[in-house]
Every structure is written in structure tokens, then in C-alpha cells.
Design an enzyme around this catalytic site. Structure first.
Site, short mmCIF file in Angstrom:
data_model
loop_
_atom_site.label_atom_id
_atom_site.label_comp_id
_atom_site.label_asym_id
_atom_site.label_seq_id
_atom_site.Cartn_x
_atom_site.Cartn_y
_atom_site.Cartn_z
N ASN A 95 -7.62 -0.36 -4.63
CA ASN A 95 -6.94 -0.18 -3.35
C ASN A 95 -7.90 0.00 -2.18
O ASN A 95 -7.57 -0.32 -1.05
CB ASN A 95 -5.97 1.00 -3.42
N SER B 274 4.57 -2.46 -7.05
CA SER B 274 5.32 -1.64 -6.09
C SER B 274 5.70 -2.51 -4.90
O SER B 274 4.85 -3.19 -4.32
CB SER B 274 4.43 -0.49 -5.63
N ALA B 275 6.97 -2.46 -4.52
CA ALA B 275 7.48 -3.37 -3.48
C ALA B 275 6.83 -3.16 -2.12
O ALA B 275 6.57 -4.11 -1.39
CB ALA B 275 9.00 -3.22 -3.35
N HIS B 276 6.55 -1.89 -1.75
CA HIS B 276 6.12 -1.65 -0.37
C HIS B 276 4.68 -2.09 -0.10
O HIS B 276 4.22 -2.06 1.04
CB HIS B 276 6.33 -0.19 0.04
N THR C 279 21.33 5.78 -12.04
CA THR C 279 22.04 4.71 -11.32
C THR C 279 21.05 3.91 -10.49
O THR C 279 20.21 4.48 -9.79
CB THR C 279 23.15 5.33 -10.44
N GLY D 22 5.16 2.38 -7.67
CA GLY D 22 3.93 2.27 -8.44
C GLY D 22 3.60 3.55 -9.20
O GLY D 22 3.18 3.51 -10.36
N THR D 23 3.78 4.69 -8.56
CA THR D 23 3.45 5.96 -9.20
C THR D 23 4.29 6.18 -10.45
O THR D 23 3.77 6.53 -11.51
CB THR D 23 3.66 7.12 -8.20
N GLN E 134 -2.06 -3.36 -6.22
CA GLN E 134 -2.80 -4.01 -5.13
C GLN E 134 -3.07 -5.49 -5.40
O GLN E 134 -3.74 -6.15 -4.59
CB GLN E 134 -4.11 -3.28 -4.83
N CYS F 282 -3.82 8.22 0.39
CA CYS F 282 -3.39 9.40 -0.35
C CYS F 282 -4.43 10.50 -0.33
O CYS F 282 -4.11 11.66 -0.47
CB CYS F 282 -3.11 9.04 -1.80
C1 LIG Z 1 0.01 2.44 -3.61
C2 LIG Z 1 -0.54 2.41 -4.98
C3 LIG Z 1 0.11 3.06 -6.04
C4 LIG Z 1 1.35 3.90 -5.83
O1 LIG Z 1 2.48 3.13 -5.54
P1 LIG Z 1 3.75 3.84 -4.87
O2 LIG Z 1 4.81 2.80 -4.91
O3 LIG Z 1 3.34 4.20 -3.48
O4 LIG Z 1 4.09 5.02 -5.70
C5 LIG Z 1 -0.43 2.96 -7.30
N1 LIG Z 1 -1.55 2.25 -7.52
C6 LIG Z 1 -2.21 1.62 -6.53
C7 LIG Z 1 -3.44 0.84 -6.85
C8 LIG Z 1 -1.73 1.68 -5.23
O5 LIG Z 1 -2.39 1.06 -4.25
#
Ligand SMILES: *Cc1c(COP(=O)(O)O)cnc(C)c1O
Length: 393
Positions: free
Chosen positions: A160, A208-210, A246, A78-79, A188, A334
Site C-alpha cells: 500500500n 476491498s471496494a473502496h 443480512t 479488506g480488514t 492494493q 492508518c
Molecule cells: C486498505 C487496505 C486494507 C483494508 O481494507 P478496508 O476495506 O479499508 O478494511 C487491507 N490491506 C491493504 C493492503 C489495504 O491497502
């Protein structure tokens, strides 16, 4: 810490910070750490079978957000997606026009906020639009902030901390009418509520996958066809040259599978998790006095509850719950550790002293009614004990 039965308990209510990996996701990823290690740019079969795996993952991600596969760029999360979107779009616009202004909101994730602050140091102008008492970005102020040289508008889909869903369609209309590139941080939202890039009217969208049961360190940026965007990194021609390097193939395969399964489960899980969350909030309000649910009257993603507890610190509640086997959070992951009130709650108009009492409970697909019951049983004890000790009266 005294040993007690609760040391065994491990209840995870912090899914907005990160999630575990679904079993299907792990299973599909494993071969790509072992025998399927090829570089997808190689012409031989080691490369080509991995090229196919990337294509298939790209199709699943596209399908989750109703995009075309060619519009999906894989990133490290996401970042990076937020950085690529904002920096890349601004750069592309600056090349063809004097546009040098960004409109964003005060409640964005640091991945957006700090990127904007950094660009300010490079001479760009940024307007940070406030939100209302419910955590919804003020459309009237956003419209006022738009200028003739606005290059990029960036507003998140779901917050978030509060889970509040922003009026993305309306913001899109404003951005489009001024010819600005519109970016949405949907980290989110994806996997929690339906996300349709056409319906929302976005040019760029981060996921973001996680945050939805995939691995960490992998994400994607949706880039609508025809959107002017320049890369932030330089290197090879991977990902249309927008994100050279890569490919992280196990990660990409994991993201694809997380997207596929999330889409399938979405209607059922939204309803189930929403019921759990609502029960948790009702129970908390009934059992503990002095609780306010932040953003309660705004539309919210179904898994998130942001509660402000009077006369205690959110961090103390979080630590006490942790000792008792519950993982919750005070503010966003964070920024926690700094014992400061959440900037999101203060942007919503809560006095900093009151906002200190903020906690976030974010549910996920593993959570059950029994876990919510256990939480509700524990909550009053945690708060009354802390209030006895608290200097905040
Ligand atoms: C977690 C989050 C991010 C960052 O994503 P990462 O994959 O951890 O770098 C960005 N925006 C929001 C709203 C998030 O909750």
C-alpha cells in the site's frame, strides 16, 4: 490561514487511502437504498430481486479475479477479509492437524500484521519475513521460515505504501509444496493490475471496494473450492455460512459494478496512470535534490510513488501540500498521525531518521497531466521552505 487562490484547489493524490465512487457505481446503488430494500433471504419478490442483484455482483467480482462466482464471499471490506482468511484457515487447519504456524512478511498491512500478532497471543507461532532494499519479500528467507507445521502463508500482492508487487507465484509454489494454505491481500492490486487467482496460485484472496472506486464497508474474500476455512462470526447461513449476517445489498451491488467497470478500463488506465506517475517521479527527481524513490527498481503497481525527501519530515510536507490544495500522504493512512517513520520504509533498510522524510503520492482515474504539472511546480517551494525551518540538517 491566509486566503489565497490555492484554497480553491482540490487535487486528490491519495487513492491508496481510498477513492471516490464512480458515477456508474452510485447510480446502480441508489435504488437499493430506497425501493429495493428487501432482504435477499425472503421468498417474495422484494427478496428475490435482491438475490438476483447479489448473484450478478458476485459474477462481476469473480470475473475481475478469474474465479468462479461460488468462490466469492462478501465481507465488510479488506480488514474483515484478511481476518476471515487468516483466522478461519488457521482454525480449520488446527482442527485436523497440529499445524500452528503462520508465515507472513514485515511489510503487510495492519489488517494482516495485527491479526497475526493477536494470534501469537493465543499461542500460535508467526514468522515475519523481511524484505530487501527494494521492498520485495525475501524468497530465500521465506523458504527458510517454512516449517512442518506451517498452516497459513499470507503475503500481500502490492504494498500500500510503495506499490511494490510481490513474487506471489513463487511464494505460492513454496506454500503449496509444504501443504500450507496461501492467502494474498490483494486490496492494493485489484482494479490496478490484472489479478488472476489461478495464475497467481492462491487459495484465499482479499479485495476491498473502496480502493477501486466502489463504496466503503464492502469487500470480498476469494475462497478456492476445497480450501478448508471456518467462519469467524456465527449466525445465519449467508455466504455459505462463512460470513453470516443480512447482506449489505447496496454495498454488494456497488462492489460488483466497480469490479465490472474497473476490469473494462484496466488496460487503458494502467498505461495512462503509469505514464503520469513516471512523469511525476522524473519531474520530482529533477526539481528537488535529495529525493529517493522507494522500490523504484522493483515491479510496482502503476499509480503509486513512495518518495523519501532528505532533511524534511514527510508529515510536514503532507500538511504544507494540504494547505496548498493537494492531498498526498506520509506513510499509510492508518498509521499516520503518529509522526513515526513508516515501518515499511524501515523494513526496506532505510534509517528511521531518513524514513521520516517519506511521502506517498497515489494517483487515480481522475488525475490529469495538468494536476501533475501543478504538483511539480509546487514541490520545490514546499521542500525549500520546510528545509529552511527544519532542525534536520
Ligand atoms: C486498505 C487496505 C486494507 C483494508 O481494507 P478496508 O476495506 O479499508 O478494511 C487491507 N490491506 C491493504 C493492503 C489495504 O491497502
Amino acid at each position: 490561514m491566509a486566503p489565497d487562490k490555492n484554497r480553491q484547489r482540490r487535487i486528490y493524490f491519495d487513492h491508496n487511502a481510498t477513492t471516490y465512487l464512480r458515477q456508474e457505481v452510485v447510480d446502480l446503488m441508489l435504488p437499493y437504498f430506497r425501493e429495493r430494500f428487501g432482504n435477499a433471504s425472503s421468498l417474495h419478490f422484494f427478496g428475490q430481486e435482491n438475490r438476483d442483484a447479489i448473484d450478478s455482483a458476485r459474477a462481476h467480482v469473480a470475473s475481475l479475479i478469474n474465479a468462479e462466482p461460488e468462490e466469492v464471499i462478501f465481507t465488510s471490506g479488506g480488514t474483515e477479509s484478511d481476518n476471515l482468511a487468516i483466522r478461519g484457515a488457521l482454525r480449520a487447519r488446527r482442527r485436523i492437524s497440529p499445524a500452528n504456524h503462520i508465515v507472513t512478511s514485515l511489510i503487510e498491512h495492519p489488517a494482516v500484521l495485527k491479526t497475526c500478532r493477536d494470534l501469537e497471543e493465543e499461542g500460535c507461532r508467526v514468522s515475519y519475513v523481511p524484505c530487501d532494499r527494494n521492498g520485495v519479500v525475501r524468497l530465500d528467507l521465506l523458504e527458510e521460515a517454512m516449517a512442518s507445521d506451517t498452516a497459513v502463508v499470507s503475503v500481500m500482492l502490492a504494498n500500500n505504501e510503495t506499490g511494490v508487487i510481490q513474487p506471489i507465484r513463487e511464494i505460492s509454489a513454496l506454500a503449496r509444496s509444504r501443504g500450507a494454505t496461501f492467502h494474498v491481500d490483494a486490496v492494493q492490486g485489484a482494479g490496478k493490475i490484472p489479478v488472476d487467482v489461478d495464475d497467481l496460485g492462491v487459495d484465499l484472496l482479499s479485495i476491498s471496494a473502496h480502493k477501486f472506486y466502489g463504496p466503503k464497508g464492502i469487500g470480498a474474500l476469494y475462497v478456492r473450492r476445497g480450501t478448508a476455512l471456518e467462519p469467524v462470526y456465527t449466525g445465519g447461513s449467508h455466504e455459505c455460512g462463512l460470513r453470516p449476517g443480512t447482506e449489505n445489498i447496496p454495498g454488494i451491488v456497488g462492489l460488483g459494478e466497480a469490479a465490472r467497470v474497473s476490469k473494462e478500463d484496466l488496460p487503458r488506465e494502467m498505461e495512462r496512470i503509469g505514464r503520469l506517475r513516471d512523469r511525476l517521479e522524473r519531474g520530482a527527481l529533477a526539481r528537488v535534490d535529495g529525493i529517493v524513490v522507494a522500490g523504484a527498481s522493483a515491479p510496482r503497481v502503476p499509480n503509486t510513488s513512495s518518495m523519501i525527501v532528505a532533511r524534511v519530515e514527510g508529515e510536514a510536507i503532507t500538511l504544507r501540500f494540504s494547505m496548498l490544495g493537494f492531498a498526498i500522504s506520509s506513510g499509510s493512512a492508518c498509521s499516520s498521525g503518529a509522526n513515526e517513520p513508516s515501518y515499511i520504509l524501515t523494513a526496506m533498510g532505510f534509517d528511521p531518521g531518513i524514513a521520516q522524510g517519506g511521502i506517498r503520492v497515489s494517483l487515480g482515474i481522475v488525475n490529469t497531466d495538468e494536476e501533475v504539472d501543478a504538483f511539480l511546480e509546487t514541490f520545490p517551494q514546499v521542500v525549500s521552505r520546510l528545509r529552511e525551518l527544519s532542525p534536520l540538517k
